[in-house]
Design a protein around this motif. Structure first.
Motif, PDB file in Angstrom:
ATOM      1  N   UNK A  31       0.860  -1.185   0.000  1.00 33.86           N
ATOM      2  CA  UNK A  31       0.000   0.000   0.000  1.00 33.86           C
ATOM      3  C   UNK A  31       0.893   1.230   0.000  1.00 33.86           C
ATOM      4  N   UNK A  32       0.287   2.391  -0.127  1.00 33.31           N
ATOM      5  CA  UNK A  32       1.065   3.636  -0.243  1.00 33.31           C
ATOM      6  C   UNK A  32       1.755   4.039   1.059  1.00 33.31           C
ATOM      7  N   UNK A  33       1.355   3.456   2.184  1.00 33.89           N
ATOM      8  CA  UNK A  33       1.934   3.871   3.463  1.00 33.89           C
ATOM      9  C   UNK A  33       3.024   2.916   3.966  1.00 33.89           C
ATOM     10  N   UNK A  34       3.551   2.085   3.092  1.00 36.65           N
ATOM     11  CA  UNK A  34       4.640   1.199   3.497  1.00 36.65           C
ATOM     12  C   UNK A  34       5.603   0.974   2.343  1.00 36.65           C
ATOM     13  N   UNK A  35       6.767   0.444   2.681  1.00 37.19           N
ATOM     14  CA  UNK A  35       7.758   0.036   1.697  1.00 37.19           C
ATOM     15  C   UNK A  35       8.161  -1.406   1.990  1.00 37.19           C
ATOM     16  N   UNK A  36       8.510  -2.124   0.954  1.00 42.04           N
ATOM     17  CA  UNK A  36       9.033  -3.476   1.150  1.00 42.04           C
ATOM     18  C   UNK A  36      10.540  -3.406   1.308  1.00 42.04           C
ATOM     19  N   UNK A  37      11.113  -4.358   2.030  1.00 37.31           N
ATOM     20  CA  UNK A  37      12.559  -4.347   2.225  1.00 37.31           C
ATOM     21  C   UNK A  37      13.098  -5.771   2.321  1.00 37.31           C
ATOM     22  N   UNK A  38      14.293  -5.964   1.782  1.00 32.63           N
ATOM     23  CA  UNK A  38      15.027  -7.218   1.888  1.00 32.63           C
ATOM     24  C   UNK A  38      16.402  -6.904   2.450  1.00 32.63           C
ATOM     25  N   UNK A  39      16.932  -7.831   3.240  1.00 37.86           N
ATOM     26  CA  UNK A  39      18.286  -7.653   3.766  1.00 37.86           C
ATOM     27  C   UNK A  39      19.148  -8.834   3.317  1.00 37.86           C
ATOM     28  N   UNK A  40      20.323  -8.506   2.763  1.00 38.89           N
ATOM     29  CA  UNK A  40      21.293  -9.510   2.336  1.00 38.89           C
ATOM     30  C   UNK A  40      22.528  -9.341   3.207  1.00 38.89           C
ATOM     31  N   UNK A  41      22.895 -10.396   3.930  1.00 35.32           N
ATOM     32  CA  UNK A  41      23.997 -10.358   4.888  1.00 35.32           C
ATOM     33  C   UNK A  41      25.202 -11.102   4.322  1.00 35.32           C
ATOM     34  N   UNK A  42      26.258 -10.348   3.970  1.00 37.35           N
ATOM     35  CA  UNK A  42      27.502 -10.931   3.456  1.00 37.35           C
ATOM     36  C   UNK A  42      27.240 -11.947   2.338  1.00 37.35           C
ATOM     37  N   UNK A  43      26.446 -11.503   1.369  1.00 37.25           N
ATOM     38  CA  UNK A  43      26.219 -12.327   0.193  1.00 37.25           C
ATOM     39  C   UNK A  43      25.157 -13.397   0.333  1.00 37.25           C
ATOM     40  N   UNK A  44      24.449 -13.429   1.478  1.00 39.17           N
ATOM     41  CA  UNK A  44      23.396 -14.424   1.690  1.00 39.17           C
ATOM     42  C   UNK A  44      22.086 -13.722   2.040  1.00 39.17           C
ATOM     43  N   UNK A  45      21.002 -14.184   1.447  1.00 42.25           N
ATOM     44  CA  UNK A  45      19.691 -13.633   1.768  1.00 42.25           C
ATOM     45  C   UNK A  45      19.405 -13.853   3.249  1.00 42.25           C
ATOM     46  N   UNK A  46      19.023 -12.781   3.948  1.00 45.06           N
ATOM     47  CA  UNK A  46      18.777 -12.863   5.384  1.00 45.06           C
ATOM     48  C   UNK A  46      17.275 -12.880   5.697  1.00 45.06           C
ATOM     49  N   UNK A  47      16.488 -12.057   4.975  1.00 45.35           N
ATOM     50  CA  UNK A  47      15.055 -12.013   5.241  1.00 45.35           C
ATOM     51  C   UNK A  47      14.399 -10.862   4.512  1.00 45.35           C
ATOM     52  N   UNK A  48      13.059 -10.809   4.598  1.00 40.83           N
ATOM     53  CA  UNK A  48      12.319  -9.716   3.957  1.00 40.83           C
ATOM     54  C   UNK A  48      11.115  -9.345   4.809  1.00 40.83           C
ATOM     55  N   UNK A  49      10.602  -8.146   4.574  1.00 48.97           N
ATOM     56  CA  UNK A  49       9.465  -7.674   5.350  1.00 48.97           C
ATOM     57  C   UNK A  49       8.995  -6.329   4.830  1.00 48.97           C
ATOM     58  N   UNK A  50       8.272  -5.611   5.706  1.00 47.65           N
ATOM     59  CA  UNK A  50       7.685  -4.338   5.297  1.00 47.65           C
ATOM     60  C   UNK A  50       7.991  -3.275   6.338  1.00 47.65           C
ATOM     61  N   UNK A  51       8.131  -2.047   5.840  1.00 52.60           N
ATOM     62  CA  UNK A  51       8.568  -0.920   6.646  1.00 52.60           C
ATOM     63  C   UNK A  51       7.555   0.210   6.493  1.00 52.60           C
ATOM     64  N   UNK A  52       7.012   0.689   7.621  1.00 54.16           N
ATOM     65  CA  UNK A  52       6.089   1.815   7.566  1.00 54.16           C
ATOM     66  C   UNK A  52       6.827   3.073   7.121  1.00 54.16           C
ATOM     67  N   UNK A  53       6.137   3.933   6.375  1.00 54.67           N
ATOM     68  CA  UNK A  53       6.751   5.184   5.928  1.00 54.67           C
ATOM     69  C   UNK A  53       7.111   6.080   7.109  1.00 54.67           C
ATOM     70  N   UNK A  54       6.475   5.833   8.255  1.00 59.30           N
ATOM     71  CA  UNK A  54       6.758   6.639   9.455  1.00 59.30           C
ATOM     72  C   UNK A  54       8.038   6.214  10.168  1.00 59.30           C
ATOM     73  N   UNK A  55       8.577   5.061   9.803  1.00 61.03           N
ATOM     74  CA  UNK A  55       9.765   4.547  10.480  1.00 61.03           C
ATOM     75  C   UNK A  55      10.993   5.376  10.120  1.00 61.03           C
ATOM     76  N   UNK A  56      11.756   5.783  11.155  1.00 60.21           N
ATOM     77  CA  UNK A  56      12.979   6.557  10.949  1.00 60.21           C
ATOM     78  C   UNK A  56      14.176   5.632  11.164  1.00 60.21           C
ATOM     79  N   UNK A  57      15.047   5.535  10.164  1.00 59.74           N
ATOM     80  CA  UNK A  57      16.247   4.706  10.258  1.00 59.74           C
ATOM     81  C   UNK A  57      17.474   5.587  10.439  1.00 59.74           C
ATOM     82  N   UNK A  58      18.334   5.208  11.398  1.00 57.37           N
ATOM     83  CA  UNK A  58      19.591   5.953  11.572  1.00 57.37           C
ATOM     84  C   UNK A  58      20.718   5.338  10.751  1.00 57.37           C
TER      85      UNK A  58
END
Length: 454
Positions: A391-418
């Motif tokens: 939906x318009x209020x989220x983003x999808x995300x995948x994380x790859x750790x040192x060349x290996x797929x680690x996982x996937x999920x969804x991130x709210x647009x309100x989430x602040x990442x440092x």
């Protein structure tokens, strides 16, 4: 305007699929919705042996059909009876596929609107224990004589059809007969609501059998369109017909992107091991790059077939790809070719040097091997892929750790990442494999702007 007429059909056959089996008997009842207008019934010589199991079911023997007409001899009569009429049968796609296939072999092009009395009965008389013809006749007090013979089953289907017309207070049958009705394309046991709830979005879908076990998992950019394609067309091979008859329910899971659907499909197939999935069940790379130390202290790099007993540094789909990788490493780190094996690994083998050849210093050589291994490991980066959400209020995300797929999920647009590595805390961890990393590597080549390195 001519009143709509129906051809109520039942057939007996030598087997379960039209491509490899033949019709042994056919009955056609012409019906105007209330009254039987005409009736045609004949045995047919299938020009092949009738299997013992079919004889046990129908009672039709090779001797009975020996003097019967072959299909070619009655094809024109059958086409004339079926033309400009609705084709009605109990589990209509089975009978229709056989008749259409046989008519084509006899040189007649024919199609018709179809009506399935299994599906009509489910809608008009819901809640019955079974919708097989025999059980329906018992439940609805319909006389059924000569069970598993074309004439007897066609007569019972005609009575059932007449009763369904009388009970159809909500115009179910006219709705099913509309050209646009999806009902006529669905397998007989699939609830229409299961199909109707499918969204026009990316995701994966599940087909279940009568025991609620998953028998197929698929992925799609548009789930509704893709599932409909399973049920369209007139292929008559046995695998497809068995597959369609076994589907009793459909469920789905929406994904934000095609990449996420592909990854989830891979995981679900390897977890559930569905009967009708084959392609991804055993998808594993065939070759690996191995590292070992021989008894004399020298370290080796070797290409070999994958072996679950040994851990490998990297995997490859082909021997050619693996050999090129090892050659490039040897050249880059000046590794003596005597310590690179390009065929099979031989754990623990010692070097048998030719006394005329000088071996490199063991410590210097091993450092070169270790530098090459460190280079391989350090070249595997950690990164995130961020893309559109469901939906318009989220983003999808995948994380790859040192060349290996680690996982996937969804991130709210309100989430602040440092920091981008915080994506790792958002995703649901999952197993990686070579196929998934191939998908991811292909994606990042096409969409580098969606990749964010640590």
């Amino acid at each position: 305007m001519k009143k709509l007429e129906y051809a109520i059909v039942d057939i007996e056959t030598t087997g379960e699929n039209a491509s490899g089996s033949r019709i042994t008997e056919i009955a056609i009842i012409i019906h105007d919705g209330t009254t039987v207008l005409e009736r045609f019934e004949t045995l047919i010589n299938p020009q092949k042996e009738i299997p013992l199991a079919i004889f046990a079911l129908t009672g039709i023997t090779n001797e009975m059909v020996a003097d019967a007409p072959i299909f070619d001899e009655v094809a024109e009569k059958i086409k004339l009876l079926l033309s400009d009429r609705v084709f009605v049968a109990h589990n209509v796609n089975f009978d229709y596929s056989f008749v259409r296939h046989e008519l084509e072999k006899s040189g007649f092009k024919w199609t018709a609107r179809k009506l399935c009395t299994v599906r009509a009965a489910r809608k008009i008389k819901p809640g019955l224990g079974s919708y097989s013809l025999g059980k329906l006749c018992t439940a609805l007090n319909i006389p059924l004589e000569n069970r598993h013979r074309a004439g007897g089953d066609a007569d019972a289907t005609a009575i059932l059809f007449t009763l369904l017309q009388q009970w159809d207070s909500e115009n179910v049958i006219p709705t099913m007969l509309k050209n646009t009705s999806q009902d006529q394309r669905l397998p007989p046991n699939v609830p229409p609501k299961d199909f109707e709830q499918l969204p026009d979005k990316p995701g994966i879908y599940y087909f279940y059998n009568q025991n609620k076990k998953v028998i197929y998992v698929g992925k799609a950019v548009n789930m509704k369109k893709r599932v409909a394609s399973h049920f369209s067309g007139h292929k008559v091979n046995s695998q497809r017909q068995h597959f369609l008859r076994e589907i009793y329910a459909i469920s789905f899971e929406t994904c934000a992107t095609e990449l996420m659907a592909l990854i989830l499909e891979c995981h679900e197939i390897q977890k559930l091991w569905p009967l009708y999935n084959r392609a991804l069940k055993r998808f594993e790379p065939q070759f690996g790059l191995y590292h070992y130390e021989a008894r004399n202290g020298y370290q080796y790099l070797a290409i070999g077939k994958r072996n679950t007993l040994y851990a490998c540094l990297e995997t490859f789909n082909s021997r050619y790809e693996a050999i090129n990788k090892l050659r490039n490493l040897a050249e880059q780190f000046e590794i003596d070719q005597k310590f690179c094996h390009y065929a099979t690994i031989n754990e623990g083998a010692a070097v048998r040097p030719n006394r005329l050849l000088e071996l490199p210093d063991v410590n210097q050589h091993n450092r070169q091997i270790e530098n090459a291994i460190a280079f391989l490991r350090n070249s595997k980066k950690s990164f995130a892929i961020i893309d559109k959400g469901r939906s318009d209020d989220e983003r999808s995300c995948l994380w790859i750790e040192k060349g290996h797929f680690y996982g996937m999920g969804y991130l709210s647009l309100d989430t602040v990442l440092t920091g981008i590595s915080e994506i790792k805390e958002v995703v649901t961890p999952s197993r990686s494999n070579h196929y998934i990393m191939q998908l991811i590597n292909s994606f990042i080549k096409k969409y580098p702007s969606k990749v964010f390195f640590q």
